[in-house]
Design an enzyme around this catalytic site. Structure first.
Site, PDB file in Angstrom:
ATOM      1  N   GLU A 175      34.204  44.687  26.683  1.00  0.00           N
ATOM      2  CA  GLU A 175      33.508  43.504  26.172  1.00  0.00           C
ATOM      3  C   GLU A 175      32.074  43.573  26.687  1.00  0.00           C
ATOM      4  OE1 GLU A 175      35.043  39.809  27.776  1.00  0.00           O
ATOM      5  OE2 GLU A 175      33.995  38.607  26.270  1.00  0.00           O
TER       6      GLU A 175
ATOM      7  N   HIS B 269      40.792  44.246  29.482  1.00  0.00           N
ATOM      8  CA  HIS B 269      39.438  44.729  29.192  1.00  0.00           C
ATOM      9  C   HIS B 269      38.519  44.541  30.395  1.00  0.00           C
ATOM     10  CE1 HIS B 269      38.989  40.404  27.856  1.00  0.00           C
ATOM     11  NE2 HIS B 269      37.814  40.528  28.408  1.00  0.00           N
TER      12      HIS B 269
ATOM     13  N   HIS C 291      33.359  40.580  34.375  1.00  0.00           N
ATOM     14  CA  HIS C 291      34.741  40.288  34.757  1.00  0.00           C
ATOM     15  C   HIS C 291      35.671  41.418  34.345  1.00  0.00           C
ATOM     16  CE1 HIS C 291      34.428  38.371  30.667  1.00  0.00           C
ATOM     17  NE2 HIS C 291      35.618  38.915  30.493  1.00  0.00           N
TER      18      HIS C 291
HETATM   19 CO    CO Z   1      36.576  38.784  28.681  1.00  0.00          CO
END
Ligand code: CO
Length: 135
Positions: free
Chosen positions: A130, A79, A7
């Site tokens: 991440e 992020h 994502h």
């Molecule tokens: Co995230």
């Protein structure tokens, strides 16, 4: 080592308004809000055919997103999340090659129930990364 883009997260000042925009204006499939107290965030996931968008708002006083929104009051890209098959092995490789893992270096459980870690943006061209273990 890294796999699919899981994502892209966008920090938003108003989660409900952002979710509505994705639903009404962009015609996207928008999930229900989820509180992640361990991460100090409330999230809404937008499902796209090839990835997801994570709309991210602060939860609680010490949210890491609050500082970001202080610097970017209208919101912004926060992020990127890449999938890895083995998070512990990924962390060891990253530490061995000089990357900084945020926090205590131990994985936390993320929004999808999988272990996640964050890497210092200073080591990756200004982008907070991440890593999510997807088995
Ligand atoms: Co995230």
């Amino acid at each position: 080592m890294i796999g699919r883009l899981n994502h892209v997260a966008i920090a938003v000042p108003d989660l409900g308004a952002a979710a509505l925009r994705y639903h009404d204006m962009l015609g996207a499939q928008v999930g229900a809000p989820q509180d992640l107290p361990d991460h100090g965030v409330r999230v809404v996931f937008v499902d796209l055919p090839n990835t997801r968008i994570e709309l991210l708002a602060p939860l609680g006083e010490e949210s890491p997103v609050a500082g970001f929104l202080g610097r970017n009051p209208r919101g912004g890209i926060h992020h990127l999340c890449y999938e890895v098959a083995d998070l512990a092995a990924a962390r060891d490789r990253l530490v061995a090659t000089g990357a900084r893992v945020l926090g205590d270096g131990e994985p936390k459980i993320g929004a999808h129930g999988n272990p996640v870690l964050f890497l210092h943006p200073g080591d990756f061209d200004g982008a907070l990364i991440e890593l999510e273990e997807v088995g």
